[in-house]
Design a protein around this motif. Structure first.
Motif, PDB file in Angstrom:
ATOM      1  N   VAL A  44      -2.670  -0.393  -9.717  1.00  0.00           N
ATOM      2  CA  VAL A  44      -3.421  -0.055  -8.507  1.00  0.00           C
ATOM      3  C   VAL A  44      -2.502  -0.314  -7.322  1.00  0.00           C
ATOM      4  CG1 VAL A  44      -4.460  -2.365  -8.536  1.00  0.00           C
ATOM      5  CG2 VAL A  44      -5.443  -0.587  -7.100  1.00  0.00           C
ATOM      6  N   ARG A  45      -2.471   0.625  -6.377  1.00  0.00           N
ATOM      7  CA  ARG A  45      -1.477   0.544  -5.311  1.00  0.00           C
ATOM      8  C   ARG A  45      -2.046   1.141  -4.026  1.00  0.00           C
ATOM      9  NH1 ARG A  45       4.453   1.108  -4.936  1.00  0.00           N
ATOM     10  NH2 ARG A  45       4.974   2.424  -3.153  1.00  0.00           N
ATOM     11  N   CYS A  46      -1.689   0.541  -2.926  1.00  0.00           N
ATOM     12  CA  CYS A  46      -2.050   1.086  -1.621  1.00  0.00           C
ATOM     13  C   CYS A  46      -1.140   2.277  -1.312  1.00  0.00           C
ATOM     14  CB  CYS A  46      -1.919   0.019  -0.538  1.00  0.00           C
ATOM     15  SG  CYS A  46      -2.232   0.600   1.139  1.00  0.00           S
ATOM     16  N   GLY A  47      -1.745   3.445  -1.091  1.00  0.00           N
ATOM     17  CA  GLY A  47      -0.952   4.638  -0.813  1.00  0.00           C
ATOM     18  C   GLY A  47      -0.625   4.812   0.651  1.00  0.00           C
ATOM     19  N   SER A  48      -1.501   4.319   1.511  1.00  0.00           N
ATOM     20  CA  SER A  48      -1.277   4.385   2.952  1.00  0.00           C
ATOM     21  C   SER A  48      -2.338   3.537   3.635  1.00  0.00           C
ATOM     22  CB  SER A  48      -1.356   5.828   3.466  1.00  0.00           C
ATOM     23  OG  SER A  48      -2.662   6.361   3.265  1.00  0.00           O
ATOM     24  N   ILE A  49      -2.128   3.268   4.930  1.00  0.00           N
ATOM     25  CA  ILE A  49      -3.154   2.574   5.705  1.00  0.00           C
ATOM     26  C   ILE A  49      -3.538   3.445   6.898  1.00  0.00           C
ATOM     27  CG2 ILE A  49      -2.344   0.311   4.963  1.00  0.00           C
ATOM     28  CD1 ILE A  49      -1.160  -0.111   7.740  1.00  0.00           C
ATOM     29  N   ILE A  82     -10.869   5.743  -0.566  1.00  0.00           N
ATOM     30  CA  ILE A  82     -10.440   5.692   0.830  1.00  0.00           C
ATOM     31  C   ILE A  82     -11.309   4.723   1.633  1.00  0.00           C
ATOM     32  CG2 ILE A  82      -9.556   8.041   0.765  1.00  0.00           C
ATOM     33  CD1 ILE A  82     -12.051   8.907   2.367  1.00  0.00           C
ATOM     34  N   PHE A  83     -10.803   4.367   2.817  1.00  0.00           N
ATOM     35  CA  PHE A  83     -11.483   3.462   3.743  1.00  0.00           C
ATOM     36  C   PHE A  83     -11.760   2.103   3.098  1.00  0.00           C
ATOM     37  CE2 PHE A  83     -13.476   7.519   5.651  1.00  0.00           C
ATOM     38  CZ  PHE A  83     -12.348   7.761   6.412  1.00  0.00           C
ATOM     39  N   ILE A  84     -10.786   1.568   2.381  1.00  0.00           N
ATOM     40  CA  ILE A  84     -10.963   0.302   1.678  1.00  0.00           C
ATOM     41  C   ILE A  84     -10.463  -0.843   2.546  1.00  0.00           C
ATOM     42  CG2 ILE A  84     -10.584  -0.974  -0.450  1.00  0.00           C
ATOM     43  CD1 ILE A  84     -12.127   1.776  -0.651  1.00  0.00           C
ATOM     44  N   THR A  85     -11.395  -1.573   3.122  1.00  0.00           N
ATOM     45  CA  THR A  85     -11.060  -2.718   3.962  1.00  0.00           C
ATOM     46  C   THR A  85     -10.461  -3.831   3.105  1.00  0.00           C
ATOM     47  OG1 THR A  85     -12.818  -2.209   5.527  1.00  0.00           O
ATOM     48  CG2 THR A  85     -11.991  -4.468   5.514  1.00  0.00           C
ATOM     49  N   GLY A  86      -9.298  -4.326   3.505  1.00  0.00           N
ATOM     50  CA  GLY A  86      -8.647  -5.406   2.764  1.00  0.00           C
ATOM     51  C   GLY A  86      -8.151  -4.991   1.404  1.00  0.00           C
ATOM     52  N   GLY A  87      -7.894  -3.701   1.210  1.00  0.00           N
ATOM     53  CA  GLY A  87      -7.436  -3.228  -0.099  1.00  0.00           C
ATOM     54  C   GLY A  87      -6.085  -3.785  -0.500  1.00  0.00           C
ATOM     55  N   GLU A  88      -5.253  -4.084   0.473  1.00  0.00           N
ATOM     56  CA  GLU A  88      -3.938  -4.690   0.236  1.00  0.00           C
ATOM     57  C   GLU A  88      -3.632  -5.585   1.429  1.00  0.00           C
ATOM     58  OE1 GLU A  88      -0.582  -6.043  -1.260  1.00  0.00           O
ATOM     59  OE2 GLU A  88      -1.858  -4.667  -2.396  1.00  0.00           O
ATOM     60  N   HIS A  89      -3.102  -6.775   1.173  1.00  0.00           N
ATOM     61  CA  HIS A  89      -2.736  -7.704   2.249  1.00  0.00           C
ATOM     62  C   HIS A  89      -1.932  -8.854   1.663  1.00  0.00           C
ATOM     63  CE1 HIS A  89      -5.811 -10.517   0.819  1.00  0.00           C
ATOM     64  NE2 HIS A  89      -6.686  -9.518   0.815  1.00  0.00           N
ATOM     65  N   ASP A  90      -1.513  -9.762   2.543  1.00  0.00           N
ATOM     66  CA  ASP A  90      -0.669 -10.889   2.117  1.00  0.00           C
ATOM     67  C   ASP A  90      -1.379 -12.232   2.267  1.00  0.00           C
ATOM     68  OD1 ASP A  90      -0.766 -10.968   4.865  1.00  0.00           O
ATOM     69  OD2 ASP A  90       1.403 -11.069   5.173  1.00  0.00           O
ATOM     70  N   LEU A  91      -2.713 -12.242   2.356  1.00  0.00           N
ATOM     71  CA  LEU A  91      -3.443 -13.479   2.599  1.00  0.00           C
ATOM     72  C   LEU A  91      -3.679 -14.301   1.337  1.00  0.00           C
ATOM     73  CD1 LEU A  91      -6.199 -12.260   5.109  1.00  0.00           C
ATOM     74  CD2 LEU A  91      -3.878 -13.068   5.594  1.00  0.00           C
ATOM     75  N   ALA A  92      -3.905 -13.640   0.205  1.00  0.00           N
ATOM     76  CA  ALA A  92      -4.328 -14.344  -1.002  1.00  0.00           C
ATOM     77  C   ALA A  92      -3.472 -13.945  -2.200  1.00  0.00           C
ATOM     78  CB  ALA A  92      -5.799 -14.047  -1.293  1.00  0.00           C
ATOM     79  N   GLU A  93      -3.611 -14.711  -3.289  1.00  0.00           N
ATOM     80  CA  GLU A  93      -2.798 -14.498  -4.490  1.00  0.00           C
ATOM     81  C   GLU A  93      -3.178 -13.222  -5.235  1.00  0.00           C
ATOM     82  OE1 GLU A  93      -3.531 -17.901  -6.879  1.00  0.00           O
ATOM     83  OE2 GLU A  93      -2.942 -19.339  -5.327  1.00  0.00           O
ATOM     84  N   ASN A  94      -4.451 -12.856  -5.186  1.00  0.00           N
ATOM     85  CA  ASN A  94      -4.923 -11.704  -5.938  1.00  0.00           C
ATOM     86  C   ASN A  94      -6.058 -11.061  -5.157  1.00  0.00           C
ATOM     87  OD1 ASN A  94      -5.118  -9.841  -7.994  1.00  0.00           O
ATOM     88  ND2 ASN A  94      -5.718 -11.299  -9.594  1.00  0.00           N
ATOM     89  N   ILE A  95      -6.300  -9.777  -5.400  1.00  0.00           N
ATOM     90  CA  ILE A  95      -7.389  -9.039  -4.764  1.00  0.00           C
ATOM     91  C   ILE A  95      -8.241  -8.433  -5.865  1.00  0.00           C
ATOM     92  CG2 ILE A  95      -8.009  -7.173  -3.197  1.00  0.00           C
ATOM     93  CD1 ILE A  95      -5.248  -7.512  -1.894  1.00  0.00           C
ATOM     94  N   VAL A  96      -9.523  -8.724  -5.840  1.00  0.00           N
ATOM     95  CA  VAL A  96     -10.453  -8.240  -6.864  1.00  0.00           C
ATOM     96  C   VAL A  96     -11.183  -7.024  -6.312  1.00  0.00           C
ATOM     97  CG1 VAL A  96     -12.409  -8.831  -8.330  1.00  0.00           C
ATOM     98  CG2 VAL A  96     -10.711 -10.583  -7.735  1.00  0.00           C
ATOM     99  N   HIS A  97     -10.817  -5.855  -6.810  1.00  0.00           N
ATOM    100  CA  HIS A  97     -11.452  -4.618  -6.375  1.00  0.00           C
ATOM    101  C   HIS A  97     -12.700  -4.357  -7.224  1.00  0.00           C
ATOM    102  CE1 HIS A  97      -7.894  -3.683  -4.009  1.00  0.00           C
ATOM    103  NE2 HIS A  97      -7.140  -3.885  -5.089  1.00  0.00           N
ATOM    104  N   LEU A  98     -13.819  -4.117  -6.572  1.00  0.00           N
ATOM    105  CA  LEU A  98     -15.017  -3.664  -7.278  1.00  0.00           C
ATOM    106  C   LEU A  98     -15.118  -2.160  -7.057  1.00  0.00           C
ATOM    107  CD1 LEU A  98     -17.669  -6.468  -6.700  1.00  0.00           C
ATOM    108  CD2 LEU A  98     -15.824  -6.290  -8.369  1.00  0.00           C
TER     109      LEU A  98
END
Length: 596
Positions: free
Chosen positions: A250-255, A197-213
């Motif tokens: 991996v999927r955004c469940g809500s914002i 939870i509280f993942i800033t930038g966990g999902e968005h449309d700015l870039a091709e891929n998102i690297v979650h650590l």
């Protein structure tokens, strides 16, 4: 109506004149950091932030981010994606990354100037590259060569962004309680399952891929913080050779629907056997994550600084233009129906509080950032160790004090507008709302205070504290015969001695009752911050007086320092009293009696 102008004159004065960063860059052999290059970069950064990001600040607040529950996709506010493309095309995503990774190879302390501008121009937008910078630091220090080649370069280029996936619904800041699992797979990957939870930038449309650590536990991991590992989990699967595959599990469940920073998406992220790679050693993930967190804590302090400055700029302009009542000593502009409100003493108090905390806080933050440069680039092991100790001491002060002061100063700036400050059209209430989160994320003020007093001072025997007090002592000794600085040097020296004595007294009381650390910590943190700014304000006046600056500039620095010493530094009296009161009045009431 709410605008931003990058304070380039004071930025240059702070970094190049007071802190003398050019000499440091030359000594560290940072060849890219030539003054003409840096000045040109500052001008272009100011243009980008003033004309591209700043106008989108209100847009992001009003539109927010849009979540599609069916697909789990997030759409950022209008203009955010285009601004990010310009950011990437300008090379700003890799401003401090090494050249071999595709970056500009400029110093971290110079990158902080760009970051201050971004945070003042558009704090919500700035959260997207902020987390990418943190991911860059973790991969740079702990990633395997192939991970750096595949993931780090793409983040530096800006094609991909990064996140920090730490906490879970039941955890809060106690990461030892996390339950996310990592199951080894036959091909050397791991299947990550859990909710963050509280993942800033966990999902968005700015870039091709998102690297979650992602922090998770291996099957045989010990309990608590000693059993946490760190994993790379990309939104879109990536093979070791860099081949990009299908969408990962991996999927955004809500914002979240938040008080402020509406343009920055905060996600609940669900990992359902998502493929990932281990970073570093098993069960040593928290150490790797702290590389990101410490960088992020300094960065959040800079957010506070940017907000103070933007709010101050708009309040100052309004106070010069708004006509209301006459000065108590007689009309200052008799040709007008009333005087501008800047003639009134308490309006000046509010404005000067913001000015003093912004310009002093700028020196504090920039100095901390130069320690990152020393830590990253010095060839002298002893110098790196000393920089690490001092940086460790200063980081919680920068993070907590600058963010708490941003809450105070955005409030003061809003107050200058009166009722107009409370309505959305002037943009001041947005700054006040946006500021509030900065005292919470990346470790609350209370956590920073415990880190400072409990760990950096008591547990580590004050290694960084001793360095700081040594800086103050040397400065006071150098200026002891300078009559022009007497009004600053004498109280600074006295407070430094008192601070050292208070620290020893807390240690003695804590030996008998450990609760004394928690009871004193927040007051101790603020005392530390006000003392640090006293040092930097005295040094700023000394620099201005000794340099070839216009008389008006010297007077501005001296009068602002005088205000700080006479009006803000006495707050240490309150914090001293709180420290000396001890734990008894806090812990005496039984928890069951709070609502009686």
């Amino acid at each position: 109506m709410n605008t931003y102008k990058a304070p380039l004159r004071d930025m240059r004065f702070a970094l190049f004149d007071v802190i003398q960063a050019e000499a440091l860059y030359a000594r560290l052999g940072i060849e890219a950091a030539q003054r003409d290059v840096l000045d040109a970069a500052l001008e272009e950064a100011a243009r980008f932030n003033e004309t591209v990001l700043a106008p989108l600040n209100t847009v992001g607040d009003r539109e927010g981010c849009q979540f599609d529950k069916a697909s789990g996709a997030v759409k950022t506010p209008s203009g955010f994606k285009e601004a990010y493309q310009q950011f990437v095309e300008g090379g700003w995503a890799g401003i401090t990354a090494r050249a071999e990774l595709g970056g500009m190879d400029l110093p971290e302390s110079f990158g902080v100037l760009m970051k201050e501008m971004i945070d003042a121009a558009n704090l919500a937008w700035g959260n997207y590259p902020l987390l990418s910078h943190g991911a860059t630091e973790a991969l740079k220090h702990h990633g395997e060569p192939w991970q750096q080649e595949v993931f780090l370069k793409a983040i530096v280029e800006g094609r991909w962004t990064g996140t920090m996936c730490l906490t879970e619904p039941h955890c809060g800041s106690d990461l030892g309680l996390l339950k996310t699992r990592a199951e080894p797979l036959a091909d050397g990957k791991y299947a990550i399952t859990g909710t963050k939870i509280f993942i800033t930038g966990g999902e968005h449309d700015l870039a091709e891929n998102i690297v979650h650590l992602v922090l998770a536990r291996l099957p045989d991991a010990p309990a608590g913080t000693k059993g946490i590992s760190l994993f790379i989990v990309p939104k879109v699967k990536v093979e070791r050779d860099g081949t990009v595959g299908e969408r990962n599990a991996v999927r955004c469940g809500s914002i979240e629907h938040k008080m402020g920073i509406h343009g920055s998406v905060t996600c609940v992220m669900n990992f359902d056997g998502a493929e990932g790679y281990l970073i570093g050693q098993p069960n040593r993930g928290l150490a790797a994550m702290f590389t990101m967190m410490n960088t992020a804590r300094l960065a959040v302090g800079i957010q506070g600084l940017g907000l103070i400055d933007r709010a101050f700029q708009n309040a100052l302009r309004y106070s010069r233009e708004r006509l209301q009542m006459r000065a108590l000593s007689g009309a200052k502009e008799p040709s007008k129906p009333a005087d501008p409100i800047i003639v009134h003493p308490d309006v000046r108090r509010m404005l000067l509080t913001s000015k003093a905390l912004a310009e002093g806080g700028r020196l504090l933050a920039y100095h901390a950032a130069t320690l990152v440069d020393v830590l990253e680039r010095s060839q002298d092991e002893g110098e790196r160790k000393a920089a690490d100790e001092l940086l460790g001491y200063l980081t919680p002060i920068v993070k907590a004090c600058l963010t708490e002061w941003s809450v105070e100063c955005t409030y003061n700036s809003l107050q200058c507008f009166g009722g107009h400050g409370y309505v959305a059209e002037w943009g001041m209430e947005q700054l006040a709302r946006d500021a509030r989160i900065t005292t919470i994320y990346e470790g609350t003020t209370q956590i920073q205070a415990l880190d400072l007093l409990g760990r950096k001072v008591m547990q580590l025997q004050g290694a960084g504290l001793k360095q700081f007090l040594g800086m103050v002592q040397r400065f006071c000794e150098q200026q002891i015969e300078n009559a022009a600085l007497a009004e600053f040097v004498a109280p600074l020296a006295a407070l430094a001695k008192e601070y050292a004595d208070l620290t020893l007294a807390i240690g003695k009381k804590a030996a008998a009752n450990p609760e004394e650390i928690g009871a004193a910590s927040v007051d101790y943190l603020f005392y530390s911050g006000y003392l640090a700014l006293a040092y930097w304000w005295a040094k700023a006046v000394a620099t201005a007086e000794a340099g070839d600056y216009p008389a008006e500039f010297k007077a501005m620095k001296r009068e602002t320092a005088r205000f700080y010493f006479q009006r803000l530094l006495p707050r240490t009296r309150l914090h001293k009293a709180g420290i000396e009161a001890g734990a008894a009045s806090l812990m005496g009431l039984d928890a069951a009696l709070f609502d009686s």
